[in-house]
Design a protein around this motif. Structure first.
Motif, PDB file in Angstrom:
ATOM      1  N   SER A 110       0.826  -1.213   0.000  1.00 56.19           N
ATOM      2  CA  SER A 110       0.000   0.000   0.000  1.00 56.19           C
ATOM      3  C   SER A 110       0.855   1.255   0.000  1.00 56.19           C
ATOM      4  O   SER A 110       0.445   2.292  -0.530  1.00 56.19           O
ATOM      5  CB  SER A 110      -0.950  -0.001   1.209  1.00 56.19           C
ATOM      6  OG  SER A 110      -0.233   0.164   2.424  1.00 56.19           O
ATOM      7  N   VAL A 152       2.017   2.200  -3.703  1.00 54.26           N
ATOM      8  CA  VAL A 152       0.993   2.533  -4.706  1.00 54.26           C
ATOM      9  C   VAL A 152       0.886   4.045  -4.851  1.00 54.26           C
ATOM     10  O   VAL A 152       0.699   4.757  -3.854  1.00 54.26           O
ATOM     11  CB  VAL A 152      -0.375   1.939  -4.287  1.00 54.26           C
ATOM     12  CG1 VAL A 152      -1.458   2.367  -5.262  1.00 54.26           C
ATOM     13  CG2 VAL A 152      -0.286   0.422  -4.215  1.00 54.26           C
ATOM     14  N   PRO A 156      -0.676   7.653  -5.193  1.00 58.98           N
ATOM     15  CA  PRO A 156      -1.986   8.158  -4.746  1.00 58.98           C
ATOM     16  C   PRO A 156      -2.980   8.225  -5.906  1.00 58.98           C
ATOM     17  O   PRO A 156      -2.649   8.667  -7.014  1.00 58.98           O
ATOM     18  CB  PRO A 156      -1.653   9.565  -4.225  1.00 58.98           C
ATOM     19  CG  PRO A 156      -0.204   9.500  -3.852  1.00 58.98           C
ATOM     20  CD  PRO A 156       0.428   8.564  -4.833  1.00 58.98           C
ATOM     21  N   LYS A 216      -4.248   5.652  -7.408  1.00 59.72           N
ATOM     22  CA  LYS A 216      -4.149   4.467  -8.266  1.00 59.72           C
ATOM     23  C   LYS A 216      -4.382   3.172  -7.485  1.00 59.72           C
ATOM     24  O   LYS A 216      -4.020   2.096  -7.940  1.00 59.72           O
ATOM     25  CB  LYS A 216      -2.762   4.416  -8.929  1.00 59.72           C
ATOM     26  CG  LYS A 216      -2.464   5.586  -9.842  1.00 59.72           C
ATOM     27  CD  LYS A 216      -3.325   5.532 -11.096  1.00 59.72           C
ATOM     28  CE  LYS A 216      -2.957   6.635 -12.074  1.00 59.72           C
ATOM     29  NZ  LYS A 216      -3.796   6.598 -13.290  1.00 59.72           N
ATOM     30  N   GLU A 217      -5.012   3.299  -6.325  1.00 55.04           N
ATOM     31  CA  GLU A 217      -5.157   2.136  -5.449  1.00 55.04           C
ATOM     32  C   GLU A 217      -5.936   0.999  -6.113  1.00 55.04           C
ATOM     33  O   GLU A 217      -5.550  -0.174  -6.005  1.00 55.04           O
ATOM     34  CB  GLU A 217      -5.845   2.545  -4.139  1.00 55.04           C
ATOM     35  CG  GLU A 217      -5.002   3.421  -3.229  1.00 55.04           C
ATOM     36  CD  GLU A 217      -5.007   4.883  -3.626  1.00 55.04           C
ATOM     37  OE1 GLU A 217      -4.273   5.670  -3.000  1.00 55.04           O
ATOM     38  OE2 GLU A 217      -5.758   5.257  -4.566  1.00 55.04           O
ATOM     39  N   TYR A 240      -3.764  -0.814  -8.851  1.00 53.47           N
ATOM     40  CA  TYR A 240      -2.616  -1.547  -8.323  1.00 53.47           C
ATOM     41  C   TYR A 240      -3.040  -2.737  -7.476  1.00 53.47           C
ATOM     42  O   TYR A 240      -2.431  -3.809  -7.557  1.00 53.47           O
ATOM     43  CB  TYR A 240      -1.710  -0.601  -7.527  1.00 53.47           C
ATOM     44  CG  TYR A 240      -0.738   0.162  -8.395  1.00 53.47           C
ATOM     45  CD1 TYR A 240       0.613  -0.145  -8.409  1.00 53.47           C
ATOM     46  CD2 TYR A 240      -1.177   1.187  -9.224  1.00 53.47           C
ATOM     47  CE1 TYR A 240       1.515   0.557  -9.208  1.00 53.47           C
ATOM     48  CE2 TYR A 240      -0.298   1.897 -10.030  1.00 53.47           C
ATOM     49  CZ  TYR A 240       1.044   1.566 -10.017  1.00 53.47           C
ATOM     50  OH  TYR A 240       1.923   2.251 -10.826  1.00 53.47           O
ATOM     51  N   PHE A 241      -4.074  -2.546  -6.658  1.00 52.99           N
ATOM     52  CA  PHE A 241      -4.499  -3.683  -5.841  1.00 52.99           C
ATOM     53  C   PHE A 241      -5.231  -4.733  -6.662  1.00 52.99           C
ATOM     54  O   PHE A 241      -5.274  -5.898  -6.280  1.00 52.99           O
ATOM     55  CB  PHE A 241      -5.339  -3.216  -4.646  1.00 52.99           C
ATOM     56  CG  PHE A 241      -4.500  -2.903  -3.445  1.00 52.99           C
ATOM     57  CD1 PHE A 241      -4.052  -3.919  -2.614  1.00 52.99           C
ATOM     58  CD2 PHE A 241      -4.123  -1.603  -3.164  1.00 52.99           C
ATOM     59  CE1 PHE A 241      -3.252  -3.641  -1.519  1.00 52.99           C
ATOM     60  CE2 PHE A 241      -3.318  -1.309  -2.070  1.00 52.99           C
ATOM     61  CZ  PHE A 241      -2.886  -2.336  -1.241  1.00 52.99           C
ATOM     62  N   ASN A 277       4.597   8.939  -2.144  1.00 49.07           N
ATOM     63  CA  ASN A 277       4.054   8.820  -0.804  1.00 49.07           C
ATOM     64  C   ASN A 277       5.103   9.236   0.230  1.00 49.07           C
ATOM     65  O   ASN A 277       6.301   9.129  -0.015  1.00 49.07           O
ATOM     66  CB  ASN A 277       3.636   7.362  -0.527  1.00 49.07           C
ATOM     67  CG  ASN A 277       2.481   6.931  -1.398  1.00 49.07           C
ATOM     68  OD1 ASN A 277       1.498   7.649  -1.540  1.00 49.07           O
ATOM     69  ND2 ASN A 277       2.574   5.753  -1.995  1.00 49.07           N
TER      70      ASN A 277
END
Length: 200
Positions: A122, A125, A127, A129-130, A133-134, A194
């Motif tokens: 997390s 990843v 910001p 684009k969660e 990516y997940f 991040n």
């Protein structure tokens, strides 16, 4: 994702060692029944047993992760996976109690290694684009676990021994360890945009 190669490097490492984890989970019952001669009730009991220490392991590994960082703690869990599999070689046939010991050990490292892997990913990843990516993370988690069963089966075919087959899965944890150790996590977090935690 090509713009964030370090995140991809982590995903590759995860794909490798998670393949080993998923194979151990799926093939442990085969090992127990075919090599150790254990009954179905014993194997079901071992599967249920794994769930309790898995929760405890996920909680317990939070403390070393806060002290040493998630990456180092995951690396430590991969060493524990390797030792647990190596111990599986020496399990005596027809002894359910001894089968429960590594089952409990697997539960402890299973919960912690998977929870910390998600947590660490997390941070990698970008910001906003969660979801993308997940989705890739879950696809690698569920859809890529093919090499482990293949290695397990080929090793058994070549050696005729399920002990050799189960120990052959150590290769995934060793390779996963090497790949993960090579990922510069702090730089990867910064490149993803991040803030870098004090301990990671």
């Amino acid at each position: 994702m090509r713009r964030h190669p370090l995140t991809l490097a982590f995903l590759l490492a995860y794909l490798v060692y998670n393949d080993g984890i998923q194979t151990v989970i799926t093939q442990a019952s085969v090992y127990g029944s075919e090599e150790l001669g254990l009954g179905q009730s014993t194997l079901i009991g071992a599967v249920l047993l794994v769930q309790v220490p898995a929760v405890a392991g996920a909680l317990a590994m939070g403390r070393p992760a806060r002290r040493y960082g998630a990456q180092r703690t995951i690396l430590g869990s991969l060493v524990a996976w390797t030792l647990t599999l190596a111990a599986g070689w020496f399990l005596p046939a027809g002894a359910p109690v001894w089968f429960f010991v590594p089952a409990a050990g697997i539960g402890l490292v299973l919960g912690g290694s998977q929870a910390l892997s998600r947590s660490l990913f997390s941070h990698l990843v970008p910001p906003g684009k969660e979801a993308e990516y997940f989705s890739a993370y879950e696809m690698s988690d569920r859809g890529m676990s093919r090499l482990g069963p293949l290695l397990f089966g080929v090793t058994y075919q070549l050696t005729g021994s399920y002990r050799s087959a189960i120990v052959s899965l150590v290769a995934f944890f060793v390779l996963g360890f090497v790949l993960l150790a090579r990922v510069p996590v702090r730089r990867a977090i910064g490149e993803a945009g991040n803030p870098v935690p004090e301990k990671i």
